[in-house]
Design an enzyme around this catalytic site. Sequence first.
Site, short mmCIF file in Angstrom:
data_model
loop_
_atom_site.label_atom_id
_atom_site.label_comp_id
_atom_site.label_asym_id
_atom_site.label_seq_id
_atom_site.Cartn_x
_atom_site.Cartn_y
_atom_site.Cartn_z
CB SER A 47 -0.96 -0.03 1.20
OG SER A 47 -1.89 1.00 1.15
CG ASP A 95 -2.75 4.03 -1.53
OD1 ASP A 95 -3.46 3.89 -2.53
OD2 ASP A 95 -2.79 3.25 -0.55
#
Length: 468
Positions: free
Chosen positions: A124, A263
């Site tokens: 992530s 992200d």
Amino acid sequence: MVTGVQWAPNRKGEQQPVIKVKEGLMKIFGTDGVRGAVGKWPMTPEFVLKLGWAAGMVLGQGGRRRVLIGKDTRISGYMFESALEAGFSAAGVDVRLLGPMPTPAIAYLTRTLRGSAGVVISASHNPFQDNGVKFFSATGEKLPDSVEAEIEELLESPMTVAAPNALGKAQRIDDAGGRYIEFCKSTVDIGLSLANLKIVVDCAHGAAYQVAPRVFMELGAEVIRMGVEPDGLNINDGVGSTEPDALIGAVAAHQADLGIALDGDGDRVLLVDADGQVLDGDILLYIIAADRKHRLGYGGGVVGTQMSNLGLELAIKNLSMPFIRARVGDRYVHESLKQHGWLIGGESSGHILCLDRHTTGDGIIAALQVLAAMRHEQKTLRELADVVRIYPQTLVNVRTERKIDLDNPQMNAAIRQVELAMGDTGRVLLRASGTEPLIRVMVEGEDSAQVAQFAQDLAGVVRDIAAR
């Protein structure tokens, strides 16, 4: 850490080594799958191979024995992709390789390609030195705790291999990106046009670097691409939703109407307005909820988290909509939404769930809902955001090398002192991160200087406890 090696019989009665990672049952799943530093347990090729096998044995049960694997742009993704592929094959499960693709795209494609599960190799928003593995069910939702427990239990057993004629096969899916782009576009009205909007799209050198700019371009926007040159090492490095300063500068330099920051794996998003103000997940969640209420007559509530700003809660209640807080983590937001039969929830970090559009949080789709609200209301992003009064909030991350107990007299006394000083106009929250070795200290209130000082004071107490 490995504590020892024991021996146990396999299904043929042959003795094989069993790696015991912890005494008793392993606990490897955090709030968002398995994650850690590359080369250290659990993110080693040996363990990920075993994880793929165990997941294949659990998730590949029944008629559909096919999983989809996608990844972000980290250099270690190649290694873990191969390890997972081998593990699933050993379990007799076919693999469909999608290559770099946002996490929510894997959830969508798992459903449409009728997979028994979807797998994402990503850490992530973490730097490239970390990586992780997370799973989606056949319905495109995060795995329930009970299924994760089955996988963890099987990891304690010796690894077996399917018969040679029953091994899983691997195949690459070449049109995955195009399929996902069309899905994203389908989440807004077919007549919606983003013409005359200039947008900077920051993809964090991550998984969305190919698909995200195309989505907004195909809807008519003028798109300035940013963070679209991954080299395996630069994911989230100075770009993306965790570091919006570069996007703020780009919006100003290009005189853009707004900026969109994703992200590394594309499941969270922040927006920057034309004046350079950052709009976090709380504000975006309000804009989406208000649009659903006013335009579509949405009659449900909104789920935030313990970290959601008090200003969001008050603004949602001003819409005459119920608001509740779940534990931090989009999986807990999702669980709460399902429990109440609601559709909209999210986190301050930019994980936004619109269950009337997708089964999981999706940065691109959340941004599209905000842009749609701008068009429907004929207002700028700033005008939509100004309704929410965000209370000053300071978050301090305290890195710890071991698990510490925060429920102790020293910590409780420090928290009570801060809460008494702020009265009813502030909040204090301490929690352990589910993905990193951190204790997160959050203080929220009316006075920003006071809030910042209280947060540092409490962080100092945490450091003192951790140092013992």
